[in-house]
Design an enzyme around this catalytic site. Structure first.
Site, PDB file in Angstrom:
ATOM      1  N   CYS A 235       0.816  -1.225   0.000  1.00  0.00           N
ATOM      2  CA  CYS A 235       0.000   0.000   0.000  1.00  0.00           C
ATOM      3  C   CYS A 235       0.842   1.263   0.000  1.00  0.00           C
ATOM      4  O   CYS A 235       0.852   2.021  -0.956  1.00  0.00           O
ATOM      5  CB  CYS A 235      -0.890  -0.001   1.234  1.00  0.00           C
ATOM      6  SG  CYS A 235      -1.685  -1.551   1.471  1.00  0.00           S
TER       7      CYS A 235
HETATM    8  N1  SAJ Z   1       6.513   2.303   8.521  1.00  0.00           N
HETATM    9  C1  SAJ Z   1       7.585   3.087   8.969  1.00  0.00           C
HETATM   10  N2  SAJ Z   1       7.346   4.016   9.946  1.00  0.00           N
HETATM   11  C2  SAJ Z   1       6.088   4.192  10.473  1.00  0.00           C
HETATM   12  C3  SAJ Z   1       5.020   3.393   9.985  1.00  0.00           C
HETATM   13  C4  SAJ Z   1       5.253   2.456   9.022  1.00  0.00           C
HETATM   14  O1  SAJ Z   1       8.714   2.948   8.509  1.00  0.00           O
HETATM   15  O2  SAJ Z   1       5.948   5.038  11.370  1.00  0.00           O
HETATM   16  C5  SAJ Z   1       6.768   1.327   7.471  1.00  0.00           C
HETATM   17  C6  SAJ Z   1       6.402  -0.077   7.881  1.00  0.00           C
HETATM   18  O3  SAJ Z   1       7.505  -0.704   8.502  1.00  0.00           O
HETATM   19  C7  SAJ Z   1       6.060  -0.719   6.549  1.00  0.00           C
HETATM   20  C8  SAJ Z   1       5.483   0.424   5.765  1.00  0.00           C
HETATM   21  O4  SAJ Z   1       5.926   1.629   6.394  1.00  0.00           O
HETATM   22  O5  SAJ Z   1       7.212  -1.185   5.899  1.00  0.00           O
HETATM   23  C9  SAJ Z   1       3.969   0.401   5.711  1.00  0.00           C
HETATM   24  O6  SAJ Z   1       3.490   0.234   7.045  1.00  0.00           O
HETATM   25  P1  SAJ Z   1       1.908   0.496   7.331  1.00  0.00           P
HETATM   26  O7  SAJ Z   1       1.522  -0.163   8.573  1.00  0.00           O
HETATM   27  O8  SAJ Z   1       1.609   1.921   7.227  1.00  0.00           O
HETATM   28  O9  SAJ Z   1       1.257  -0.148   6.044  1.00  0.00           O
HETATM   29  P2  SAJ Z   1       0.389  -1.425   5.740  1.00  0.00           P
HETATM   30  O10 SAJ Z   1       0.512  -1.540   4.281  1.00  0.00           O
HETATM   31  O11 SAJ Z   1       0.598  -2.613   6.563  1.00  0.00           O
HETATM   32  O12 SAJ Z   1      -1.080  -1.016   6.185  1.00  0.00           O
HETATM   33  C10 SAJ Z   1      -1.547   0.208   5.771  1.00  0.00           C
HETATM   34  C11 SAJ Z   1      -2.570   0.558   6.835  1.00  0.00           C
HETATM   35  N3  SAJ Z   1      -1.805   0.985   8.002  1.00  0.00           N
HETATM   36  C12 SAJ Z   1      -2.283   1.750   8.970  1.00  0.00           C
HETATM   37  O13 SAJ Z   1      -3.261   2.446   8.817  1.00  0.00           O
HETATM   38  C13 SAJ Z   1      -1.580   1.718  10.281  1.00  0.00           C
HETATM   39  C14 SAJ Z   1      -3.442   1.517   6.190  1.00  0.00           C
HETATM   40  O14 SAJ Z   1      -2.688   2.612   5.749  1.00  0.00           O
HETATM   41  C15 SAJ Z   1      -4.193   0.871   5.065  1.00  0.00           C
HETATM   42  O15 SAJ Z   1      -5.433   0.435   5.554  1.00  0.00           O
HETATM   43  C16 SAJ Z   1      -3.461  -0.292   4.458  1.00  0.00           C
HETATM   44  O16 SAJ Z   1      -2.104   0.069   4.475  1.00  0.00           O
HETATM   45  C17 SAJ Z   1      -3.992  -0.513   3.065  1.00  0.00           C
HETATM   46  O17 SAJ Z   1      -4.380  -1.642   2.813  1.00  0.00           O
HETATM   47  O18 SAJ Z   1      -4.099   0.436   2.306  1.00  0.00           O
END
Ligand code: SAJ
Length: 437
Positions: free
Chosen positions: A274
């Site tokens: 995502c």
């Molecule tokens: N990450 C960081 N720093 C942060 C947060 C995340 O480096 O502070 C990294 C993570 O390690 C990962 C990437 O970013 O590699 C994405 O992490 P994520 O948790 O934001 O993404 P996804 O793809 O697991 O889930 C996200 C959902 N996350 C949250 O809302 C917390 C949301 O944005 C969507 O519902 C989902 O993608 C989607 O399906 O679109």
């Protein structure tokens, strides 16, 4: 009664048959939720291995309950097929297929288009189609609707169309498909009525919007918001490295502010299906309006640069011990794209492995959730995590901060550690071995 009234009646009586196309991290949880409340669900999954597993009641998505899946399959409420022959049986068809990027960061809608083209010839009066895949504003009305109209059926009279973006956060134990607010944008009032009648059966809170584009854009904004804020803290990391400051201390301090700020943390890069992808769907569409989305471009550039920064800093750490990268054995600990998930898609750890291999280092990895890494450039099995293996490594790079690792034990048994996630923040003994991102 007209098509809309018949469909609403079937939905209210739960005699409607739900179809789900794509049994991935979005489709399978949705299919199980629908079956749990009594809908008959026919899932179209093009991967025969997955389809067969589902029909045997065998789960493969961590966020889905094994027992709930087994139960709905046993009760005949969920079956999986690999073709589109049974589309006429479905009253609602939910499309949950991947929307990846091409190699040059442009939208790749091949799955959405091919699924829509497969549905069209079998479309019949009284069906609702909804797209759940994340995509650029305009996809539902500019891509899906024209294809479905080739059936000769009339939108809003014979068939109905909406976009309801998924909001699945893999590994999130608090928010599930059922209790996550769900956006809804339909092509007209009749489509909105039937879409609400469908979703309200399993989703606690619906958020109806004015049109599909509003729902499409709101969803991409959500993920762009994350990508930009992650890029901001990653940029702070690069600056703190130059200034000789500990970015983790700085951010923890900033996040003590009780209002007007939201915690994000730096990392070795941004993975998953995502955050590294969705914003570029909007960036691409914005060009049609002669609009350059600066934040999206910059965030993508910074986030994509992090694996290279990790590689360079790892070499620096080795140099400080007089070890050449080409002579070093390095363990990458954690290759999934984020903590406590088994998915390694777009994982920055894979890019870090690739870059360090190019420097001539001998790379191994351990991840309790990922048994094997196999893609075009890498084919590695998970190495054991034990004192003997660790003693042979000149450097351990913590790339994913899985919860089920004993980080004090890890530090006690390692020569030097590069902690890109501050995973060992609670480790007291041996901190001199640890270098932070
Ligand atoms: N990450 C960081 N720093 C942060 C947060 C995340 O480096 O502070 C990294 C993570 O390690 C990962 C990437 O970013 O590699 C994405 O992490 P994520 O948790 O934001 O993404 P996804 O793809 O697991 O889930 C996200 C959902 N996350 C949250 O809302 C917390 C949301 O944005 C969507 O519902 C989902 O993608 C989607 O399906 O679109």
């Amino acid at each position: 009664m007209n098509c809309k009234e018949i469909l609403k009646y079937k939905l209210e009586k739960k005699t409607a048959v739900a179809g789900v196309v794509g049994l991935g991290y979005v489709g399978l949880p949705f299919a199980v939720e629908k079956a749990k409340v009594g809908f008959k669900v026919i899932a179209i999954e093009q991967n025969p291995v997955k389809a067969e597993k589902i029909n045997r009641g065998q789960n493969y998505i961590a966020d889905v309950s094994d027992d709930e899946l087994k139960d709905v399959v046993r009760r005949g409420l969920l079956t999986s097929v690999s073709g589109f022959d049974r589309v006429p049986e479905m009253d609602v068809i939910v499309i949950c297929v991947p929307t990846p990027l091409s190699i040059n960061l442009t939208p790749d809608l091949q799955y959405v288009e091919s699924v829509t083209r497969s549905i069209m010839p079998k479309l019949r009066p009284g069906q609702l189609i909804t797209l759940e895949s994340t995509t650029y504003p305009g996809t539902t009305e500019e891509i899906i609707l024209p294809i479905l109209k080739q059936s000769g059926l009339e939108i809003e009279r014979d068939f109905f169309l909406a976009h309801s973006p998924e909001r699945v956060d893999p590994g999130n134990l608090r928010y599930s498909t059922k209790n996550t607010n769900k956006l809804l944008g339909a092509v007209g009032p009749a489509s909105l009525e039937v879409a609400i009648a469908f979703y309200q059966q399993t989703i606690e809170n619906l958020v109806p919007l004015s049109c599909p584009r509003a729902a499409e854009l709101a969803k991409v904004f959500e993920n762009t918001f994350r990508a930009v804020n992650i890029a901001l803290v990653n940029e702070m990391t690069l600056l703190c490295d130059r200034m000789g400051l500990n970015v983790w201390e700085i951010l923890d301090a900033a996040f003590t502010k009780p209002f007007g700020i939201m915690p994000f943390y730096p990392g070795p890069g941004v993975g998953g299906h995502c955050i590294p992808i969705d914003p570029h769907y909007l960036e691409w569409k914005a060009r049609e309006y002669n609009f350059h989305t600066h934040f999206i471009a910059l965030a993508g550039e910074i986030n994509r640069k992090m694996p290279e920064y990790v590689k360079d800093k790892a070499i620096r750490i080795l140099n400080h011990s007089g070890i050449a990268a080409s002579q070093a054995r390095i363990m990458v600990l954690g290759v999934a794209y984020k903590k406590d998930v088994e998915d390694e898609r777009e994982s920055p750890a894979i890019e870090i492995i690739r870059l360090l291999k190019k420097e001539g280092s001998d790379l191994i990895y351990h991840d309790p959730h990922v048994n094997r890494l196999a893609n075009c450039e890498i084919d590695m099995n998970c190495s054991p995590l034990n004192a003997l293996t660790l003693s042979s490594c000149d450097l351990v790079i913590i790339a994913t901060d899985h919860s089920n690792i004993d980080y004090q034990w890890l530090v006690d048994n390692s020569l030097r550690i590069f902690d890109t996630r501050n995973a060992a923040c609670n480790v007291a003994r041996g901190r001199n071995k640890i270098t932070l991102l």
